[in-house]
Design a protein around this motif. Structure first.
Motif, PDB file in Angstrom:
ATOM      1  N   LYS A  93      83.872 -28.499 -57.354  1.00 43.18           N
ATOM      2  CA  LYS A  93      84.613 -29.611 -56.726  1.00 43.18           C
ATOM      3  C   LYS A  93      84.002 -30.073 -55.400  1.00 43.18           C
ATOM      4  CE  LYS A  93      88.825 -28.396 -59.155  1.00 43.18           C
ATOM      5  NZ  LYS A  93      88.260 -27.301 -59.946  1.00 43.18           N
ATOM      6  N   VAL A  94      82.674 -30.186 -55.378  1.00 44.11           N
ATOM      7  CA  VAL A  94      82.002 -30.669 -54.167  1.00 44.11           C
ATOM      8  C   VAL A  94      82.252 -32.167 -54.038  1.00 44.11           C
ATOM      9  CG1 VAL A  94      79.766 -30.989 -53.029  1.00 44.11           C
ATOM     10  CG2 VAL A  94      80.250 -28.858 -54.262  1.00 44.11           C
ATOM     11  N   GLU A  95      82.725 -32.578 -52.860  1.00 42.90           N
ATOM     12  CA  GLU A  95      83.070 -33.992 -52.648  1.00 42.90           C
ATOM     13  C   GLU A  95      82.374 -34.593 -51.441  1.00 42.90           C
ATOM     14  OE1 GLU A  95      87.430 -34.127 -52.681  1.00 42.90           O
ATOM     15  OE2 GLU A  95      87.224 -34.863 -54.735  1.00 42.90           O
ATOM     16  N   GLY A  96      81.422 -33.866 -50.869  1.00 44.50           N
ATOM     17  CA  GLY A  96      80.711 -34.415 -49.724  1.00 44.50           C
ATOM     18  C   GLY A  96      79.737 -33.398 -49.159  1.00 44.50           C
ATOM     19  N   VAL A  97      78.837 -33.876 -48.314  1.00 43.43           N
ATOM     20  CA  VAL A  97      77.837 -32.999 -47.697  1.00 43.43           C
ATOM     21  C   VAL A  97      78.512 -31.872 -46.924  1.00 43.43           C
ATOM     22  CG1 VAL A  97      75.927 -32.914 -46.060  1.00 43.43           C
ATOM     23  CG2 VAL A  97      76.230 -34.913 -47.490  1.00 43.43           C
ATOM     24  N   GLN A  98      79.649 -32.186 -46.301  1.00 40.81           N
ATOM     25  CA  GLN A  98      80.306 -31.172 -45.466  1.00 40.81           C
ATOM     26  C   GLN A  98      80.731 -29.964 -46.291  1.00 40.81           C
ATOM     27  OE1 GLN A  98      81.475 -34.165 -46.156  1.00 40.81           O
ATOM     28  NE2 GLN A  98      83.525 -33.884 -47.029  1.00 40.81           N
ATOM     29  N   ASP A  99      81.039 -30.163 -47.576  1.00 46.21           N
ATOM     30  CA  ASP A  99      81.406 -29.011 -48.423  1.00 46.21           C
ATOM     31  C   ASP A  99      80.220 -28.059 -48.563  1.00 46.21           C
ATOM     32  OD1 ASP A  99      83.915 -30.048 -48.795  1.00 46.21           O
ATOM     33  OD2 ASP A  99      83.472 -30.959 -50.750  1.00 46.21           O
ATOM     34  N   ILE A 100      79.047 -28.630 -48.775  1.00 48.39           N
ATOM     35  CA  ILE A 100      77.844 -27.796 -48.906  1.00 48.39           C
ATOM     36  C   ILE A 100      77.493 -27.151 -47.564  1.00 48.39           C
ATOM     37  CG2 ILE A 100      75.346 -27.873 -49.381  1.00 48.39           C
ATOM     38  CD1 ILE A 100      77.113 -28.050 -51.877  1.00 48.39           C
ATOM     39  N   GLU A 101      77.689 -27.909 -46.492  1.00 45.11           N
ATOM     40  CA  GLU A 101      77.392 -27.346 -45.161  1.00 45.11           C
ATOM     41  C   GLU A 101      78.295 -26.161 -44.841  1.00 45.11           C
ATOM     42  OE1 GLU A 101      75.715 -31.456 -43.055  1.00 45.11           O
ATOM     43  OE2 GLU A 101      77.778 -30.812 -42.698  1.00 45.11           O
TER      44      GLU A 101
END
Lengths: 289, 99
Positions: A93-101
């Motif tokens: 459920k990744v929804e943006g760069v901030q999730d990966i960060e």
């Protein structure tokens, strides 16, 4: 880049399946702490997967763990699983760069000294995740692939999920294009009817023709069919050999463009042919050159 | 180890093949460690299972607990995981102590 024709899901709270996960020949096994595990068993599955990573031999299969989202049990998963040296975490459920960060920061914190850096694959399974696919794909550092999760995605859209998959054509294309633009892999959604081999073949072929480099699998029976689609056939290998031979001959004569059976052979064709030969060699298939 | 007052009965695992169901019950102060084992492979692997349970209990510095083990052919790593889960659920060990 790792070969990920097949990534086989294995329920994280099932000891029998966890201990046998390495025998099926999948390029990757995904030890699943998310959807395959009931909320009240998350603690048990986390410990079981941690133990399995330390003791079970998964052979040549890459060891991937699907963690829970950070707003549920993800941080606890990372803290316990990362020191057990998985190769990759599949982040749902990744929804943006901030999730990966955020995941990257927690992983870095949990890694032990000298540990091989744990890579990440972003599972895009919401409308927002698909809309921001390229931005997410550009996450620097650990991100090695984007994967499409079409069941949650279509449920969120209110779309009807069909075997033909016309409702996910756009999402597939966006994921493939975003990953290619960022120089990482794209992996296709699983085909969820484990008893429909013909449907699986067609669905895998559709994904491969669009540009996916591999496919998630929910049953060991699906592995051979998927590999059959992604492996280059003898005819394709022969064509690739002819292309490489033709361009080398042209280059030796001072030209960057060749002709094969009346068709022009230029750089993109050569790149595709070289990729096919590289894949064939890696799979131990017969290559003349 | 947590305070004895916070300890409760903890259970983990299932009775499916390759799994083990482990129940941890806190005992009276000074009662020591008791292990009751039922296994489909007790004759061949009973001693090994007992040793694994004792190893984990020793590593986690547990005291005064009664452990029931119903084994369905679990590997060593499964026994360890289920026992650790049961100990955590029982409040016998704390999260930070388990890796």
């Amino acid at each position: 880049m790792n070969l990920r024709r097949t990534m086989l899901f294995i329920p994280g709270n099932n000891p029998g399946m966890l201990q046998n996960g390495g025998v099926f020949g999948a390029d990757s096994v995904i030890l699943d702490l998310e959807d395959a595990v009931a909320p009240q068993e998350k603690d048990a599955a986390r410990l079981l997967v941690a133990q399995a990573l330390q003791t079970v031999d998964y052979g040549t299969s890459e060891r991937v763990v699907r963690i829970n989202p950070l707003d549920t049990f993800g941080a606890e998963d990372i803290q316990m699983i990362v020191p057990c040296q998985p190769d990759v975490l599949l982040v749902p459920k990744v929804e943006g760069v901030q999730d990966i960060e955020k995941v990257t920061a927690l992983v870095a914190q949990a890694e032990t000294a000298g540990q091989k850096p744990v890579q990440l694959i972003a599972l895009l399974e919401t409308a927002k995740g698909i809309a921001l696919a390229y931005e997410i794909a550009q996450s620097k550092g650990r991100l090695t692939a984007l994967a499409l999760g079409a069941e949650d995605y279509t449920a969120g859209l209110g779309a009807t999920r069909t075997k033909e998959g016309k409702e996910i054509f756009t999402a597939r294309s966006l994921v493939i294009n975003a990953a290619a633009a960022a120089g990482i892999q794209s992996l296709d959604t699983p085909f969820t009817d484990a008893n429909d081999e013909a449907g699986l073949y067609q669905d895998t072929l559709t994904g491969k023709e669009l540009g996916f480099k591999g496919k998630l699998a929910i049953n060991p029976r699906q592995i051979d069919v998927i590999h059959g689609v992604f492996n280059p056939t003898p005819a394709v290998i022969e064509w690739a050999e002819e292309v490489v031979h033709a361009i080398r001959k042209a280059e030796s004569e001072g030209s960057g463009v060749a002709s094969l059976h009346g068709k022009m052979v230029d750089a993109p064709i050569v790149a595709r042919a070289e990729y096919i030969l590289k894949l064939a060699r890696r799979l131990g298939l017969e290559v003349m050159q | 180890m947590s305070e004895a007052g916070k300890r409760t009965v903890g259970q983990a695992g299932t009775l499916e093949s390759n799994d083990v169901m482990i129940t941890v019950s806190p005992g009276e102060e000074g009662s020591g460690i008791s292990i009751e084992l039922t296994s489909i492979v007790k004759e061949q692997y009973g001693d090994a299972i007992q040793k694994t349970v004792q190893d984990v209990v020793g590593e986690e510095k547990c005291r005064d607990i009664y452990i029931t083990v119903v084994d369905r052919g679990a590997l060593d790593c499964t026994i360890r995981a289920r026992l650790l889960t049961a100990l955590l659920r029982a409040g016998v060990v704390q999260k930070k102590e388990v890796i």
